[in-house]
Design a protein around this motif. Structure first.
Motif, PDB file in Angstrom:
ATOM      1  N   LEU A  79       0.730  -1.274   0.078  1.00  0.00           N
ATOM      2  CA  LEU A  79      -0.086   0.008  -0.215  1.00  0.00           C
ATOM      3  C   LEU A  79       0.949   1.381   0.032  1.00  0.00           C
ATOM      4  O   LEU A  79       0.148   2.359  -0.593  1.00  0.00           O
ATOM      5  CB  LEU A  79      -0.951  -0.019   1.360  1.00  0.00           C
ATOM      6  CG  LEU A  79      -2.113  -0.842   1.171  1.00  0.00           C
ATOM      7  CD1 LEU A  79      -2.507  -1.264   2.700  1.00  0.00           C
ATOM      8  CD2 LEU A  79      -3.149  -0.660   0.220  1.00  0.00           C
ATOM      9  N   PHE A 110       1.339   9.353   3.587  1.00  0.00           N
ATOM     10  CA  PHE A 110       1.303  10.921   3.498  1.00  0.00           C
ATOM     11  C   PHE A 110       1.929  11.868   4.694  1.00  0.00           C
ATOM     12  O   PHE A 110       1.957  11.366   5.759  1.00  0.00           O
ATOM     13  CB  PHE A 110      -0.214  11.301   3.327  1.00  0.00           C
ATOM     14  CG  PHE A 110      -1.014  10.459   2.197  1.00  0.00           C
ATOM     15  CD1 PHE A 110      -0.842  10.763   0.903  1.00  0.00           C
ATOM     16  CD2 PHE A 110      -1.784   9.284   2.349  1.00  0.00           C
ATOM     17  CE1 PHE A 110      -1.721  10.115  -0.096  1.00  0.00           C
ATOM     18  CE2 PHE A 110      -2.206   8.398   1.734  1.00  0.00           C
ATOM     19  CZ  PHE A 110      -2.116   8.997   0.178  1.00  0.00           C
TER      20      PHE A 110
ATOM     21  N   LEU B 203      -5.819   5.388  -1.993  1.00  0.00           N
ATOM     22  CA  LEU B 203      -5.035   6.240  -2.773  1.00  0.00           C
ATOM     23  C   LEU B 203      -3.575   6.282  -2.702  1.00  0.00           C
ATOM     24  O   LEU B 203      -2.829   6.333  -3.723  1.00  0.00           O
ATOM     25  CB  LEU B 203      -5.400   7.868  -2.210  1.00  0.00           C
ATOM     26  CG  LEU B 203      -4.713   9.059  -2.917  1.00  0.00           C
ATOM     27  CD1 LEU B 203      -5.060   9.259  -4.344  1.00  0.00           C
ATOM     28  CD2 LEU B 203      -5.072  10.280  -2.064  1.00  0.00           C
ATOM     29  N   SER B 204      -2.832   5.883  -1.595  1.00  0.00           N
ATOM     30  CA  SER B 204      -1.556   5.849  -1.412  1.00  0.00           C
ATOM     31  C   SER B 204      -0.907   4.702  -2.427  1.00  0.00           C
ATOM     32  O   SER B 204       0.063   4.771  -3.220  1.00  0.00           O
ATOM     33  CB  SER B 204      -1.090   5.138  -0.055  1.00  0.00           C
ATOM     34  OG  SER B 204       0.189   5.007   0.267  1.00  0.00           O
ATOM     35  N   TYR B 205      -1.772   3.620  -2.439  1.00  0.00           N
ATOM     36  CA  TYR B 205      -1.310   2.571  -3.255  1.00  0.00           C
ATOM     37  C   TYR B 205      -1.428   3.060  -4.894  1.00  0.00           C
ATOM     38  O   TYR B 205      -0.589   2.749  -5.684  1.00  0.00           O
ATOM     39  CB  TYR B 205      -2.251   1.206  -3.347  1.00  0.00           C
ATOM     40  CG  TYR B 205      -2.070   0.475  -4.408  1.00  0.00           C
ATOM     41  CD1 TYR B 205      -1.279  -0.659  -4.035  1.00  0.00           C
ATOM     42  CD2 TYR B 205      -2.864   0.480  -5.755  1.00  0.00           C
ATOM     43  CE1 TYR B 205      -1.033  -1.784  -5.011  1.00  0.00           C
ATOM     44  CE2 TYR B 205      -2.246  -0.490  -6.583  1.00  0.00           C
ATOM     45  CZ  TYR B 205      -1.429  -1.669  -6.300  1.00  0.00           C
ATOM     46  OH  TYR B 205      -1.330  -2.944  -7.044  1.00  0.00           O
ATOM     47  N   LEU B 206      -2.595   3.809  -5.252  1.00  0.00           N
ATOM     48  CA  LEU B 206      -2.657   4.307  -6.592  1.00  0.00           C
ATOM     49  C   LEU B 206      -1.545   5.516  -7.035  1.00  0.00           C
ATOM     50  O   LEU B 206      -1.165   5.279  -8.175  1.00  0.00           O
ATOM     51  CB  LEU B 206      -3.975   5.015  -6.720  1.00  0.00           C
ATOM     52  CG  LEU B 206      -5.265   4.084  -6.683  1.00  0.00           C
ATOM     53  CD1 LEU B 206      -6.424   4.753  -6.639  1.00  0.00           C
ATOM     54  CD2 LEU B 206      -5.065   3.042  -7.709  1.00  0.00           C
ATOM     55  N   VAL B 207      -1.152   6.002  -6.207  1.00  0.00           N
ATOM     56  CA  VAL B 207      -0.253   7.235  -6.216  1.00  0.00           C
ATOM     57  C   VAL B 207       1.166   6.458  -6.579  1.00  0.00           C
ATOM     58  O   VAL B 207       1.902   6.724  -7.440  1.00  0.00           O
ATOM     59  CB  VAL B 207       0.135   8.304  -5.041  1.00  0.00           C
ATOM     60  CG1 VAL B 207       1.252   8.951  -5.227  1.00  0.00           C
ATOM     61  CG2 VAL B 207      -1.321   8.994  -4.833  1.00  0.00           C
ATOM     62  N   LYS B 208       1.246   5.502  -5.732  1.00  0.00           N
ATOM     63  CA  LYS B 208       2.770   4.639  -5.765  1.00  0.00           C
ATOM     64  C   LYS B 208       2.891   3.934  -6.978  1.00  0.00           C
ATOM     65  O   LYS B 208       3.943   3.766  -7.637  1.00  0.00           O
ATOM     66  CB  LYS B 208       2.618   3.705  -4.636  1.00  0.00           C
ATOM     67  CG  LYS B 208       4.122   2.867  -4.424  1.00  0.00           C
ATOM     68  CD  LYS B 208       4.050   1.885  -3.361  1.00  0.00           C
ATOM     69  CE  LYS B 208       5.340   1.175  -3.301  1.00  0.00           C
ATOM     70  NZ  LYS B 208       5.140  -0.180  -2.586  1.00  0.00           N
ATOM     71  N   ASN B 209       1.494   3.380  -7.913  1.00  0.00           N
ATOM     72  CA  ASN B 209       1.674   2.635  -8.791  1.00  0.00           C
ATOM     73  C   ASN B 209       1.240   3.192  -9.988  1.00  0.00           C
ATOM     74  O   ASN B 209       0.686   2.861 -10.863  1.00  0.00           O
ATOM     75  CB  ASN B 209       0.698   1.241  -8.359  1.00  0.00           C
ATOM     76  CG  ASN B 209       1.473   0.412  -7.504  1.00  0.00           C
ATOM     77  OD1 ASN B 209       2.455  -0.149  -7.743  1.00  0.00           O
ATOM     78  ND2 ASN B 209       1.169   0.584  -6.276  1.00  0.00           N
ATOM     79  N   ASN B 210       1.331   4.606  -9.985  1.00  0.00           N
ATOM     80  CA  ASN B 210       0.492   5.429 -11.230  1.00  0.00           C
ATOM     81  C   ASN B 210       1.657   5.211 -12.241  1.00  0.00           C
ATOM     82  O   ASN B 210       2.814   6.302 -12.273  1.00  0.00           O
ATOM     83  CB  ASN B 210       0.330   6.859 -10.675  1.00  0.00           C
ATOM     84  CG  ASN B 210      -0.177   7.522 -11.732  1.00  0.00           C
ATOM     85  OD1 ASN B 210      -0.534   7.023 -12.777  1.00  0.00           O
ATOM     86  ND2 ASN B 210      -0.131   9.229 -11.627  1.00  0.00           N
ATOM     87  N   LYS B 212       0.632   6.058 -15.345  1.00  0.00           N
ATOM     88  CA  LYS B 212      -0.133   7.010 -16.227  1.00  0.00           C
ATOM     89  C   LYS B 212       0.696   8.002 -16.772  1.00  0.00           C
ATOM     90  O   LYS B 212       0.727   8.503 -18.044  1.00  0.00           O
ATOM     91  CB  LYS B 212      -1.506   7.541 -15.806  1.00  0.00           C
ATOM     92  CG  LYS B 212      -2.512   6.677 -15.492  1.00  0.00           C
ATOM     93  CD  LYS B 212      -3.755   7.337 -14.788  1.00  0.00           C
ATOM     94  CE  LYS B 212      -4.823   6.420 -14.081  1.00  0.00           C
ATOM     95  NZ  LYS B 212      -5.806   7.432 -13.653  1.00  0.00           N
ATOM     96  N   LYS B 213       1.492   8.547 -16.019  1.00  0.00           N
ATOM     97  CA  LYS B 213       2.514   9.985 -16.067  1.00  0.00           C
ATOM     98  C   LYS B 213       3.334   9.370 -17.275  1.00  0.00           C
ATOM     99  O   LYS B 213       3.706   9.956 -18.028  1.00  0.00           O
ATOM    100  CB  LYS B 213       3.116  10.362 -15.032  1.00  0.00           C
ATOM    101  CG  LYS B 213       2.217  11.218 -14.218  1.00  0.00           C
ATOM    102  CD  LYS B 213       3.039  11.805 -13.056  1.00  0.00           C
ATOM    103  CE  LYS B 213       3.881  12.768 -13.181  1.00  0.00           C
ATOM    104  NZ  LYS B 213       3.195  14.143 -12.879  1.00  0.00           N
TER     105      LYS B 213
END
Lengths: 216, 216
Positions: A79, A110, B203-210, B212-213
């Protein structure tokens, strides 16, 4: 660590629940648990749990089950709870203030570094040791401090203009309480929407259609 | 109205979203919409939408689509947004206060009639025109006013004892922010749990695994 690019969002959404349940078990001195026991406590099937955890490479041992504190640690790492993503809150009204005061940001990935508002009455006051800054200072603050995530607790009408500024300033992730839907407009950022009203209306339906009382 | 006892929780959870989207369409002057158009806006498939609405008897007309304001009204009725369930808030801290001030209870099926806390410092002060009452008065208040729903915005440690009192007093529905899990202990009440921390860790997971950029 195994690659897990194709993990579905519904699996990801269950990870924090596993993390919470395992935290309770560890706190209560439970050192290991079978997928069957874990499934009974969580209201999932044992096979669902095994499938979910297999997305990340397993962690269980046949006939032994899961080591609770080890599994918790690994899920926490997946996570990204140690990421310390620099984070700002936009909107220091009731919801923004409650979020700032109650959420355990630092143990969830965060690092809260700034809070912004538009109201002259509260700019300069403090929440959790952070001074509320004027939203006019957003650009200079971001250029200096490079926040990566923004919590949107501002009114919906104000959101489009602020989100445009935030995306330009390099914000990659949004925790969005504003009800402004911008996933189509900005496909390169990640957005976690919170719609408390949807949850409340779901409860309305459940209360209206609760026939558990009659059956008991 | 058709019977819909066997509607799955995942369908029910989508109803408030339909309700919100239809509200936006009505506000923007859109009087009718095809399931295809609605699906594009909501990120669902058209067949999913038809299936969902068929659970409640349909509402669409072949070749015409849905009448937005009529469909919104019908979904609102299914959700019970006019139910006015008498509701109390337990815990007037940051989250309880924000919920009391920000949620549009009366348009979502609820009528906020009381707020309780344990802290002598805030008992007697007002939120949204309601005096904060001493939790010691819970029994007498409930016997007189018959609340049906309770919002739990109290600390987790305090929740078990208060929930036991509330269930005895006839509370049927809980909007639960306390992280205390009581669905197994009290199977005859309905509970809508809100875990903001789960959303934040997602959200933490999604930011870490983003990625898309990188792809853009």
């Amino acid at each position: 660590m195994p690659r897990h690019e194709r993990v579905s969002l519904s699996v990801i959404r269950r990870l924090p629940r596993y993390y919470r349940f395992l935290g309770d078990l560890v706190k209560n001195g439970v050192t290991r648990i079978s997928s069957r026991e874990l499934s009974l406590r969580m209201g999932l099937t044992a096979s669902q749990i095994r499938q979910d955890l297999n997305c990340f490479g397993g962690f269980g041992q046949q006939g032994y089950g899961y080591n609770t504190s080890l599994l918790r640690e690994k899920i926490g790492a997946i996570l990204g709870i140690d990421s310390g993503n620099p984070t700002i809150i936009i909107g220091a009204g009731n919801i923004g203030r409650a979020i700032a005061l109650n959420m355990d940001f630092s143990n969830m990935g965060f690092n809260l570094i700034g809070i912004f508002d538009i109201s002259k009455e509260i700019i300069g006051t403090e929440i959790r040791g952070l001074e509320i800054l004027d939203i006019a200072e957003l650009e200079s603050f971001c250029e200096e401090n490079h926040p990566r995530v923004a919590v949107l607790t501002l009114p919906r009408e104000a959101a489009p203009q602020v989100v445009e500024r935030l995306v330009k300033l390099g914000i990659e992730g949004f925790w969005n309480f504003s009800h402004y839907d911008f996933s189509v407009k900005y496909p390169n950022v990640v957005i976690e929407n919170v719609h408390l009203g949807d949850s409340l209306m779901t409860l309305s339906y459940l209360v209206k259609n609760n026939d558990k009382k009659e059956n008991s």
